[in-house]
Design a protein around this motif. Sequence first.
Motif, PDB file in Angstrom:
ATOM      1  N   PRO A  10       0.805  -1.230   0.000  1.00 59.15           N
ATOM      2  CA  PRO A  10       0.000   0.000   0.000  1.00 59.15           C
ATOM      3  C   PRO A  10       0.835   1.277   0.000  1.00 59.15           C
ATOM      4  N   ARG A  11       2.125   1.183   0.301  1.00 57.42           N
ATOM      5  CA  ARG A  11       2.968   2.369   0.372  1.00 57.42           C
ATOM      6  C   ARG A  11       3.961   2.376  -0.791  1.00 57.42           C
ATOM      7  N   VAL A  12       4.373   3.578  -1.162  1.00 58.47           N
ATOM      8  CA  VAL A  12       5.267   3.712  -2.302  1.00 58.47           C
ATOM      9  C   VAL A  12       6.704   3.366  -1.926  1.00 58.47           C
ATOM     10  N   GLU A  13       7.092   3.561  -0.649  1.00 57.54           N
ATOM     11  CA  GLU A  13       8.476   3.299  -0.266  1.00 57.54           C
ATOM     12  C   GLU A  13       8.865   1.831  -0.442  1.00 57.54           C
ATOM     13  N   PRO A  14       8.057   0.867   0.034  1.00 59.06           N
ATOM     14  CA  PRO A  14       8.423  -0.531  -0.222  1.00 59.06           C
ATOM     15  C   PRO A  14       8.438  -0.880  -1.700  1.00 59.06           C
ATOM     16  N   ARG A  15       7.554  -0.277  -2.488  1.00 62.80           N
ATOM     17  CA  ARG A  15       7.565  -0.571  -3.925  1.00 62.80           C
ATOM     18  C   ARG A  15       8.865  -0.102  -4.565  1.00 62.80           C
ATOM     19  N   ARG A  16       9.302   1.096  -4.189  1.00 62.96           N
ATOM     20  CA  ARG A  16      10.557   1.597  -4.739  1.00 62.96           C
ATOM     21  C   ARG A  16      11.737   0.758  -4.271  1.00 62.96           C
ATOM     22  N   CYS A  17      11.727   0.390  -3.004  1.00 64.79           N
ATOM     23  CA  CYS A  17      12.833  -0.412  -2.479  1.00 64.79           C
ATOM     24  C   CYS A  17      12.862  -1.793  -3.122  1.00 64.79           C
ATOM     25  N   ALA A  18      11.692  -2.394  -3.369  1.00 63.16           N
ATOM     26  CA  ALA A  18      11.643  -3.701  -4.021  1.00 63.16           C
ATOM     27  C   ALA A  18      12.194  -3.612  -5.439  1.00 63.16           C
ATOM     28  N   ALA A  19      11.817  -2.552  -6.160  1.00 67.79           N
ATOM     29  CA  ALA A  19      12.332  -2.385  -7.521  1.00 67.79           C
ATOM     30  C   ALA A  19      13.841  -2.197  -7.514  1.00 67.79           C
ATOM     31  N   THR A  20      14.341  -1.392  -6.560  1.00 70.10           N
ATOM     32  CA  THR A  20      15.782  -1.184  -6.461  1.00 70.10           C
ATOM     33  C   THR A  20      16.495  -2.474  -6.079  1.00 70.10           C
ATOM     34  N   SER A  21      15.909  -3.243  -5.157  1.00 67.28           N
ATOM     35  CA  SER A  21      16.541  -4.487  -4.704  1.00 67.28           C
ATOM     36  C   SER A  21      16.634  -5.500  -5.835  1.00 67.28           C
ATOM     37  N   VAL A  22      15.563  -5.659  -6.595  1.00 69.74           N
ATOM     38  CA  VAL A  22      15.591  -6.605  -7.718  1.00 69.74           C
ATOM     39  C   VAL A  22      16.626  -6.165  -8.747  1.00 69.74           C
ATOM     40  N   THR A  23      16.699  -4.862  -9.012  1.00 72.27           N
ATOM     41  CA  THR A  23      17.685  -4.372  -9.968  1.00 72.27           C
ATOM     42  C   THR A  23      19.095  -4.616  -9.470  1.00 72.27           C
ATOM     43  N   ARG A  24      19.353  -4.353  -8.195  1.00 71.83           N
ATOM     44  CA  ARG A  24      20.697  -4.544  -7.649  1.00 71.83           C
ATOM     45  C   ARG A  24      21.062  -6.013  -7.536  1.00 71.83           C
ATOM     46  N   LEU A  25      20.086  -6.898  -7.394  1.00 72.66           N
ATOM     47  CA  LEU A  25      20.394  -8.329  -7.402  1.00 72.66           C
ATOM     48  C   LEU A  25      20.954  -8.773  -8.747  1.00 72.66           C
ATOM     49  N   LEU A  26      20.688  -8.004  -9.786  1.00 76.00           N
ATOM     50  CA  LEU A  26      21.222  -8.314 -11.112  1.00 76.00           C
ATOM     51  C   LEU A  26      22.567  -7.659 -11.368  1.00 76.00           C
ATOM     52  N   SER A  27      23.112  -6.959 -10.385  1.00 76.36           N
ATOM     53  CA  SER A  27      24.389  -6.285 -10.572  1.00 76.36           C
ATOM     54  C   SER A  27      25.518  -7.302 -10.548  1.00 76.36           C
ATOM     55  N   ASP A  28      26.724  -6.819 -10.810  1.00 77.61           N
ATOM     56  CA  ASP A  28      27.889  -7.708 -10.862  1.00 77.61           C
ATOM     57  C   ASP A  28      28.613  -7.799  -9.526  1.00 77.61           C
ATOM     58  N   LEU A  29      27.907  -7.551  -8.423  1.00 72.14           N
ATOM     59  CA  LEU A  29      28.502  -7.714  -7.101  1.00 72.14           C
ATOM     60  C   LEU A  29      28.794  -9.179  -6.834  1.00 72.14           C
ATOM     61  N   GLU A  30      29.920  -9.443  -6.158  1.00 73.58           N
ATOM     62  CA  GLU A  30      30.254 -10.812  -5.794  1.00 73.58           C
ATOM     63  C   GLU A  30      29.374 -11.302  -4.646  1.00 73.58           C
ATOM     64  N   VAL A  31      29.129 -10.426  -3.667  1.00 71.08           N
ATOM     65  CA  VAL A  31      28.290 -10.744  -2.510  1.00 71.08           C
ATOM     66  C   VAL A  31      27.069  -9.829  -2.564  1.00 71.08           C
ATOM     67  N   LYS A  32      25.876 -10.417  -2.405  1.00 65.88           N
ATOM     68  CA  LYS A  32      24.645  -9.649  -2.561  1.00 65.88           C
ATOM     69  C   LYS A  32      23.786  -9.732  -1.309  1.00 65.88           C
ATOM     70  N   THR A  33      24.377  -9.315  -0.193  1.00 69.56           N
ATOM     71  CA  THR A  33      23.620  -9.199   1.044  1.00 69.56           C
ATOM     72  C   THR A  33      22.974  -7.822   1.109  1.00 69.56           C
ATOM     73  N   CYS A  34      22.226  -7.575   2.178  1.00 68.95           N
ATOM     74  CA  CYS A  34      21.555  -6.278   2.314  1.00 68.95           C
ATOM     75  C   CYS A  34      22.559  -5.124   2.324  1.00 68.95           C
ATOM     76  N   TRP A  35      23.679  -5.311   3.020  1.00 66.15           N
ATOM     77  CA  TRP A  35      24.677  -4.254   3.091  1.00 66.15           C
ATOM     78  C   TRP A  35      25.226  -3.926   1.705  1.00 66.15           C
ATOM     79  N   GLN A  36      25.638  -4.975   0.970  1.00 66.27           N
ATOM     80  CA  GLN A  36      26.248  -4.738  -0.332  1.00 66.27           C
ATOM     81  C   GLN A  36      25.255  -4.139  -1.323  1.00 66.27           C
TER      82      GLN A  36
END
Length: 486
Positions: A10-36
Amino acid sequence: MLGSFAGRSPRVEPRRCAATSVTRLLSDLEVKTCWQLEEQAGHARPDAMQRLLYGAVWDADAVRDDLRQVVVDGFGDPDAVLVVDETGDLKKGVHTVGVQRQYTGTAGRIENAQVRVFLAYAGRDGHTLIDRRVYLPASWTDDRDRCRAAGVPDEVGFATRSEVAADMIAVAVDADVPAGWAAADEAYGNSSALRVHLRQHRLGYILAVSRGHLVPLDGGKVRVRALTGSPPGYRHRRGSGAAAAPDPRGRGSTTGRGSTMSLATPTPTTEAGTASLIRKNTSTGELGFYRCWTPQPATLAQLVRVAGIPWTVEESFQAAKSQAGLDQHQVRRWHLWHRFTTLALAALAALAALAVLAICAGDAATRATNDTTGLIKRAVNEVRRLINLFIIRPIGCCRGRRRHGSRELRRESHVQSPDLGLQQADLFGEPEEAHVRSGRATQRQLGGTGQAIGLLRQMPSSAGAPVIDLSVGLLPLRCVRWRHLQ
């Protein structure tokens, strides 16, 4: 794809964070924890993603349903195969949900591990994971206090791995997912309850079974390995396994080139009903056995094709772990694991859907140009590299890295550059002329590798001294090709 489940919060903040998280999971980071992931997005702390996993209001199962529909819309196939398999994570402690000493194929032995059951969807154009579930051993479900501490709902009781698989298949079938077959390895093929469940849903299956598995014969039962001797009442039909997809692991659970298939049926016809499929490796002589059932007549070629499909779930596991961080969740509780895994499945589904689009675009271009040479299909790891090259890296350079560089410069503003004779604080002061007093500048003199500073550019000055132009902004030091300042 991200818009398909945007309405689940119902809130826009979780929607934006979910979109950012999915995008960052596709990045070339070696470790993909919350911090990274948060550092990649340019944030100083992982509060946003942790809030998304811990406290935000959204239903992970509903998002899973939305992702499943995206997959069906992208490469749904009425002759697709639902593949069940499991994977495990080795653990040191005992507090992560579902952890105990148990067998896991990841280690190939009994280890302290968490076992997760997944359901994959394999069509002719692509394949990906569409459902997930943590397996809870009896040692967990018998201790309700332990379950509550890990956030396990009270209505979740003990279920064998085969029962978990049957439940996930039932959810997919009830959602009208187009599929004609189910496949699994021996751990699930030996379960009679799973076979009955599949027949009730009129879903054909080809399940690997052990050598000692019992099959019906003349009103009785015999070991499936006895069928290799052509027992009375069974009819054998032989064919090549070359038409099936090869198994990249080289294991005997699938068919491929260098193997032959033998279909043993209790009737002299290929009508709907039960049959046994026997695979023989022509090089090693190794045998593999399958229990088959079809609601309608099927050819040997069809059975061979479906028997070669289960390797796709292993490929999906490899892609999800290496490309989308499936095994880097670092969470312990029930709903946290399902939420993080759902986001990882969203990233994997995006890669699979884009790979299918690339295939369709390539086929269209081939037809338009009459090019008969053909191209190799683009894999999900190649799609991820393209996403990083054209989407994630430009965003990271323009936002995250520049923001991080600005903080670093302010933190180091008191440092005096000995050779330049210039305070780094002057880089952020008023737009005044900054005169270079020495003749050269090196990376070490400018703060060391990895720090971000203003891009220096020599400009003419009426006073005769070179002037540093800061209008070009900030870039990471490693991205700048330094030249001597004369």
